[in-house]
Design an enzyme around this catalytic site. Structure first.
Site, PDB file in Angstrom:
ATOM      1  N   GLU A 123       5.902  -8.581  44.265  1.00  0.00           N
ATOM      2  CA  GLU A 123       5.610  -9.964  44.101  1.00  0.00           C
ATOM      3  C   GLU A 123       6.673 -10.744  45.256  1.00  0.00           C
ATOM      4  O   GLU A 123       7.572 -10.161  45.717  1.00  0.00           O
ATOM      5  CB  GLU A 123       5.926 -10.531  42.674  1.00  0.00           C
ATOM      6  CG  GLU A 123       5.185  -9.749  41.717  1.00  0.00           C
ATOM      7  CD  GLU A 123       3.526 -10.280  41.466  1.00  0.00           C
ATOM      8  OE1 GLU A 123       2.998 -10.874  42.598  1.00  0.00           O
ATOM      9  OE2 GLU A 123       3.078 -10.244  40.368  1.00  0.00           O
ATOM     10  N   ASN A 178      -0.922 -15.055  45.605  1.00  0.00           N
ATOM     11  CA  ASN A 178       0.377 -15.237  46.028  1.00  0.00           C
ATOM     12  C   ASN A 178       0.927 -14.631  47.030  1.00  0.00           C
ATOM     13  O   ASN A 178       2.294 -14.608  47.263  1.00  0.00           O
ATOM     14  CB  ASN A 178       1.030 -15.462  44.532  1.00  0.00           C
ATOM     15  CG  ASN A 178       1.375 -13.749  44.313  1.00  0.00           C
ATOM     16  OD1 ASN A 178       0.512 -12.932  44.660  1.00  0.00           O
ATOM     17  ND2 ASN A 178       2.344 -13.639  43.275  1.00  0.00           N
ATOM     18  N   HIS A 226       0.927 -11.406  47.277  1.00  0.00           N
ATOM     19  CA  HIS A 226       1.504 -10.014  46.912  1.00  0.00           C
ATOM     20  C   HIS A 226       0.721  -8.790  47.440  1.00  0.00           C
ATOM     21  O   HIS A 226      -0.278  -8.876  47.672  1.00  0.00           O
ATOM     22  CB  HIS A 226       1.919  -9.842  45.392  1.00  0.00           C
ATOM     23  CG  HIS A 226       0.704  -9.402  44.546  1.00  0.00           C
ATOM     24  ND1 HIS A 226       0.290  -9.628  43.231  1.00  0.00           N
ATOM     25  CD2 HIS A 226      -0.626  -9.383  44.827  1.00  0.00           C
ATOM     26  CE1 HIS A 226      -0.618  -9.508  42.746  1.00  0.00           C
ATOM     27  NE2 HIS A 226      -1.448  -9.078  43.919  1.00  0.00           N
ATOM     28  N   ASP A 238      -0.355   1.364  42.152  1.00  0.00           N
ATOM     29  CA  ASP A 238       0.230   0.899  41.132  1.00  0.00           C
ATOM     30  C   ASP A 238      -0.420   1.263  39.706  1.00  0.00           C
ATOM     31  O   ASP A 238      -1.435   1.780  39.636  1.00  0.00           O
ATOM     32  CB  ASP A 238       0.417  -0.775  41.228  1.00  0.00           C
ATOM     33  CG  ASP A 238      -0.875  -1.458  41.752  1.00  0.00           C
ATOM     34  OD1 ASP A 238      -1.863  -0.777  41.617  1.00  0.00           O
ATOM     35  OD2 ASP A 238      -0.740  -2.482  42.331  1.00  0.00           O
TER      36      ASP A 238
HETATM   37  P1  PGA Z   1      -8.356  -8.190  43.443  1.00  0.00           P
HETATM   38  O1  PGA Z   1      -6.605  -8.009  43.471  1.00  0.00           O
HETATM   39  O2  PGA Z   1      -8.962  -7.419  44.525  1.00  0.00           O
HETATM   40  O3  PGA Z   1      -8.652  -7.953  42.121  1.00  0.00           O
HETATM   41  O4  PGA Z   1      -8.440  -9.655  43.735  1.00  0.00           O
HETATM   42  C1  PGA Z   1      -5.994  -7.804  44.779  1.00  0.00           C
HETATM   43  C2  PGA Z   1      -4.613  -7.896  44.535  1.00  0.00           C
HETATM   44  O5  PGA Z   1      -4.203  -8.417  43.438  1.00  0.00           O
HETATM   45  O6  PGA Z   1      -3.989  -7.555  45.179  1.00  0.00           O
END
Ligand code: PGA
Length: 252
Positions: free
Chosen positions: A147, A140, A142, A71
């Site tokens: 999302e 959450n 995702h 992304d």
């Molecule tokens: P993080 O992000 O590794 O910074 O916790 C993971 C994500 O949001 O998929």
């Protein structure tokens, strides 16, 4: 509590996280011009450090690898320090001796982000797909920036980030107001075509989401539950992230 038969779960101590993740990735990566799907964020940092360490002492050579990013924020260009392009270039590619020409990532400054997103799917397909996809999980649930509510078959597209995700990522930007509202993300359909997936989860904040994703119902409100439908998934979790799972299957 059920868990998909094809999902392999490794629970590791924090100091083993990077090595376990590196082993899981390298085990499934072909020797010839591997196509490695890279995640950004905090969780994969120990993995990238471990790969860099193994590269520096000559144990691995990933210089011909293609790095395909999950992304990018809409509005952040490749020179922006907060862009994922900067992350992949500086934290993954450079330490592994991989040239920038081998990084495939959406351009957050593309004049037509929808077209840029569609082109990324076409490029990934033309490259022969992803061999091993590294992924994190949001608090959450995702997966990449898919999302809750994202369609299983979704392709790479422009998405609105949820307030939870913007709050979670504010730490990278200083204030939540500075976190972009939109991103280009590989879709769940795109990610599901990776030959194998290594999902990384660390810390208490991921525990509920990880539990729901790997042992709850397969539900679009938990996008990472899509992993239960994939035939080759390894989950590496530290003890805090795995706290809600009743451990069965392979773990250490
Ligand atoms: P993080 O992000 O590794 O910074 O916790 C993971 C994500 O949001 O998929």
């Amino acid at each position: 509590m059920t868990m998909s038969a094809s999902l392999r779960l490794l629970v590791v101590d924090t100091d083993q996280f990077g090595a376990a993740a590196a082993d899981a990735v390298l085990r499934r990566l072909p020797a010839h011009r591997p196509r490695l799907g890279v995640a950004t964020g905090d969780t994969p940092i120990p993995l990238y450090r471990e790969l860099a360490r193994r590269h520096a002492c000559g144990q691995i050579d990933l210089r011909t690898a293609l790095l395909i990013a999950l992304d990018e924020y809409v509005g952040l260009g490749p020179d922006d320090p907060d862009s994922y392009a900067t992350y992949v270039r500086t934290l993954v590619a450079a330490p592994l001796g991989i040239g920038t020409e081998n990084i495939v990532i959406a351009d957050g400054l593309a004049p037509d982000p929808d077209l840029e997103a569609a082109n990324l799917d076409t490029r990934i397909e033309a490259l022969g797909g992803v061999d091993v996809q590294i992924a994190g999980i949001g608090s959450n649930g995702h997966l990449a920036f898919n999302e809750p509510g994202s369609a299983w078959e979704s392709g790479t597209r422009v998405v609105q980030l949820s307030e939870q995700t913007r709050q979670d990522n504010a730490r990278f930007f200083g204030t939540v107001a500075d976190v972009p509202h939109r991103a280009i993300t590989q879709g769940l359909g795109t990610i599901s075509r990776a030959r194998s997936i290594v999902l990384l989860a660390a810390g208490t904040a991921k525990s509920a989401a990880l539990t729901a994703a790997v042992s709850g119902p397969i539900d679009p409100h938990v996008p990472a539950s899509m992993l239960q439908r994939h035939p080759a998934v390894t989950v590496i979790a530290d003890r805090a992230a795995a706290a809600g799972l009743s451990l069965r299957g392979e773990h250490r």
